[in-house]
Scaffold this motif. Sequence first.
Motif, PDB file in Angstrom:
ATOM      1  N   GLY A  79       0.820  -1.208   0.000  1.00 50.62           N
ATOM      2  CA  GLY A  79       0.000   0.000   0.000  1.00 50.62           C
ATOM      3  C   GLY A  79       0.848   1.250   0.000  1.00 50.62           C
ATOM      4  N   THR A  80       0.162   2.388  -0.150  1.00 47.12           N
ATOM      5  CA  THR A  80       0.816   3.693  -0.105  1.00 47.12           C
ATOM      6  C   THR A  80       0.449   4.359   1.209  1.00 47.12           C
ATOM      7  OG1 THR A  80       0.653   3.871  -2.500  1.00 47.12           O
ATOM      8  CG2 THR A  80       1.037   5.919  -1.277  1.00 47.12           C
ATOM      9  N   PRO A  81       1.415   4.692   2.046  1.00 41.05           N
ATOM     10  CA  PRO A  81       1.108   5.286   3.349  1.00 41.05           C
ATOM     11  C   PRO A  81       0.335   6.600   3.227  1.00 41.05           C
ATOM     12  CG  PRO A  81       3.366   4.527   3.298  1.00 41.05           C
ATOM     13  CD  PRO A  81       2.853   4.454   1.890  1.00 41.05           C
ATOM     14  N   GLY A  82      -0.706   6.739   4.060  1.00 38.02           N
ATOM     15  CA  GLY A  82      -1.507   7.953   4.096  1.00 38.02           C
ATOM     16  C   GLY A  82      -1.352   8.716   5.393  1.00 38.02           C
ATOM     17  N   PHE A  83      -1.150   7.985   6.484  1.00 34.29           N
ATOM     18  CA  PHE A  83      -0.909   8.619   7.782  1.00 34.29           C
ATOM     19  C   PHE A  83      -0.235   7.621   8.702  1.00 34.29           C
ATOM     20  CE2 PHE A  83      -4.670   6.378   9.090  1.00 34.29           C
ATOM     21  CZ  PHE A  83      -4.626   6.308  10.470  1.00 34.29           C
ATOM     22  N   ALA A  84       0.306   8.144   9.813  1.00 32.36           N
ATOM     23  CA  ALA A  84       0.952   7.296  10.813  1.00 32.36           C
ATOM     24  C   ALA A  84       0.341   7.595  12.173  1.00 32.36           C
ATOM     25  CB  ALA A  84       2.448   7.553  10.851  1.00 32.36           C
ATOM     26  N   ARG A  85       0.178   6.566  12.965  1.00 29.66           N
ATOM     27  CA  ARG A  85      -0.354   6.711  14.325  1.00 29.66           C
ATOM     28  C   ARG A  85       0.748   6.357  15.311  1.00 29.66           C
ATOM     29  NH1 ARG A  85      -6.316   5.303  15.803  1.00 29.66           N
ATOM     30  NH2 ARG A  85      -6.435   7.442  15.057  1.00 29.66           N
ATOM     31  N   ALA A  86       0.993   7.274  16.249  1.00 27.06           N
ATOM     32  CA  ALA A  86       2.013   7.064  17.282  1.00 27.06           C
ATOM     33  C   ALA A  86       1.325   6.679  18.591  1.00 27.06           C
ATOM     34  CB  ALA A  86       2.836   8.329  17.477  1.00 27.06           C
ATOM     35  N   CYS A  87       1.847   5.651  19.230  1.00 30.74           N
ATOM     36  CA  CYS A  87       1.289   5.163  20.489  1.00 30.74           C
ATOM     37  C   CYS A  87       2.383   5.052  21.544  1.00 30.74           C
ATOM     38  CB  CYS A  87       0.657   3.781  20.299  1.00 30.74           C
ATOM     39  SG  CYS A  87      -0.726   3.752  19.163  1.00 30.74           S
ATOM     40  N   LYS A  88       1.963   5.173  22.806  1.00 36.20           N
ATOM     41  CA  LYS A  88       2.880   4.945  23.924  1.00 36.20           C
ATOM     42  C   LYS A  88       3.241   3.467  23.971  1.00 36.20           C
ATOM     43  CE  LYS A  88       1.477   6.523  27.860  1.00 36.20           C
ATOM     44  NZ  LYS A  88       0.742   7.038  29.024  1.00 36.20           N
ATOM     45  N   ALA A  89       4.203   3.121  24.795  1.00 35.38           N
ATOM     46  CA  ALA A  89       4.633   1.727  24.930  1.00 35.38           C
ATOM     47  C   ALA A  89       3.496   0.817  25.384  1.00 35.38           C
ATOM     48  CB  ALA A  89       5.810   1.631  25.897  1.00 35.38           C
ATOM     49  N   ASP A  90       2.513   1.364  26.121  1.00 36.30           N
ATOM     50  CA  ASP A  90       1.385   0.546  26.583  1.00 36.30           C
ATOM     51  C   ASP A  90       0.254   0.460  25.556  1.00 36.30           C
ATOM     52  OD1 ASP A  90       0.087   3.008  26.719  1.00 36.30           O
ATOM     53  OD2 ASP A  90      -0.186   2.971  28.894  1.00 36.30           O
ATOM     54  N   GLY A  91       0.440   1.064  24.360  1.00 35.35           N
ATOM     55  CA  GLY A  91      -0.562   1.001  23.296  1.00 35.35           C
ATOM     56  C   GLY A  91      -1.533   2.169  23.258  1.00 35.35           C
ATOM     57  N   THR A  92      -1.443   3.086  24.208  1.00 36.76           N
ATOM     58  CA  THR A  92      -2.320   4.258  24.226  1.00 36.76           C
ATOM     59  C   THR A  92      -1.996   5.160  23.045  1.00 36.76           C
ATOM     60  OG1 THR A  92      -2.361   4.189  26.639  1.00 36.76           O
ATOM     61  CG2 THR A  92      -3.074   6.244  25.598  1.00 36.76           C
ATOM     62  N   VAL A  93      -3.024   5.518  22.274  1.00 29.95           N
ATOM     63  CA  VAL A  93      -2.826   6.394  21.116  1.00 29.95           C
ATOM     64  C   VAL A  93      -2.468   7.792  21.591  1.00 29.95           C
ATOM     65  CG1 VAL A  93      -3.917   7.445  19.098  1.00 29.95           C
ATOM     66  CG2 VAL A  93      -4.408   5.062  19.686  1.00 29.95           C
ATOM     67  N   VAL A  94      -1.396   8.347  21.030  1.00 32.85           N
ATOM     68  CA  VAL A  94      -0.929   9.688  21.385  1.00 32.85           C
ATOM     69  C   VAL A  94      -1.267  10.692  20.286  1.00 32.85           C
ATOM     70  CG1 VAL A  94       1.082  11.117  21.915  1.00 32.85           C
ATOM     71  CG2 VAL A  94       0.926   8.801  22.839  1.00 32.85           C
ATOM     72  N   ALA A  95      -0.930  10.364  19.028  1.00 31.43           N
ATOM     73  CA  ALA A  95      -1.133  11.327  17.949  1.00 31.43           C
ATOM     74  C   ALA A  95      -1.090  10.649  16.589  1.00 31.43           C
ATOM     75  CB  ALA A  95      -0.061  12.412  18.004  1.00 31.43           C
ATOM     76  N   ASP A  96      -1.675  11.339  15.598  1.00 28.89           N
ATOM     77  CA  ASP A  96      -1.589  10.933  14.204  1.00 28.89           C
ATOM     78  C   ASP A  96      -0.726  11.948  13.466  1.00 28.89           C
ATOM     79  OD1 ASP A  96      -3.319   8.814  14.659  1.00 28.89           O
ATOM     80  OD2 ASP A  96      -5.079   9.844  13.883  1.00 28.89           O
ATOM     81  N   PHE A  97       0.034  11.458  12.479  1.00 27.25           N
ATOM     82  CA  PHE A  97       0.907  12.311  11.680  1.00 27.25           C
ATOM     83  C   PHE A  97       0.621  12.091  10.200  1.00 27.25           C
ATOM     84  CE2 PHE A  97       3.205  11.405  15.617  1.00 27.25           C
ATOM     85  CZ  PHE A  97       3.580  12.683  16.018  1.00 27.25           C
ATOM     86  N   SER A  98       0.738  13.145   9.412  1.00 23.63           N
ATOM     87  CA  SER A  98       0.567  13.026   7.964  1.00 23.63           C
ATOM     88  C   SER A  98       1.821  12.393   7.364  1.00 23.63           C
ATOM     89  CB  SER A  98       0.285  14.388   7.344  1.00 23.63           C
ATOM     90  OG  SER A  98       1.329  15.296   7.613  1.00 23.63           O
TER      91      SER A  98
END
Length: 152
Positions: A78-97
């Motif tokens: 696939g072609t990347p559209g966005f990235a999701r960053a999570c803490k070590a415990d899996g908690t979602v922190v932020a999305d990046f373009s």
Amino acid sequence: MNVASAFAGMTKDEIKALLDGGTLTFYSVARPINANLPVDRSAVLVAFTFATPAFGAEDGEFETPAFAAHPVPAAHTGTPGFARACKADGTVVADFSVGPGVREIKLGEVSCSPGAPVKVASFKILADGDWPERPDYYNAHPRPGYSLPQVP
């Protein structure tokens, strides 16, 4: 950067510190309208694990991410559209373009293929709300044979 509501009042440096040992996962679908919503209709293209600390000193306007492994082999096509960053415990922190042009993360590759190495070429955190996408593309689910939403 589109920050999850639990971390909305934090500074950029505080957000970066949360990512120590966390993950940066790339998807090909349009991003959810906010980081509190789950990602659906997309398999993980590639996932990076941040080292501890997750970032080194900034290099001008660019971040210096530190990963446990770099490059990382892609899991799906696939072609990347966005990235999701999570803490070590899996908690979602932020999305990046992600992608060419005015995006936060640029990769060394245009698309991902299973087993092919993927490398983060540059990482620049933009302020919340600086996404270049049109608002009607948020949470869109393009499928073959169907056009994306049109502005009247």
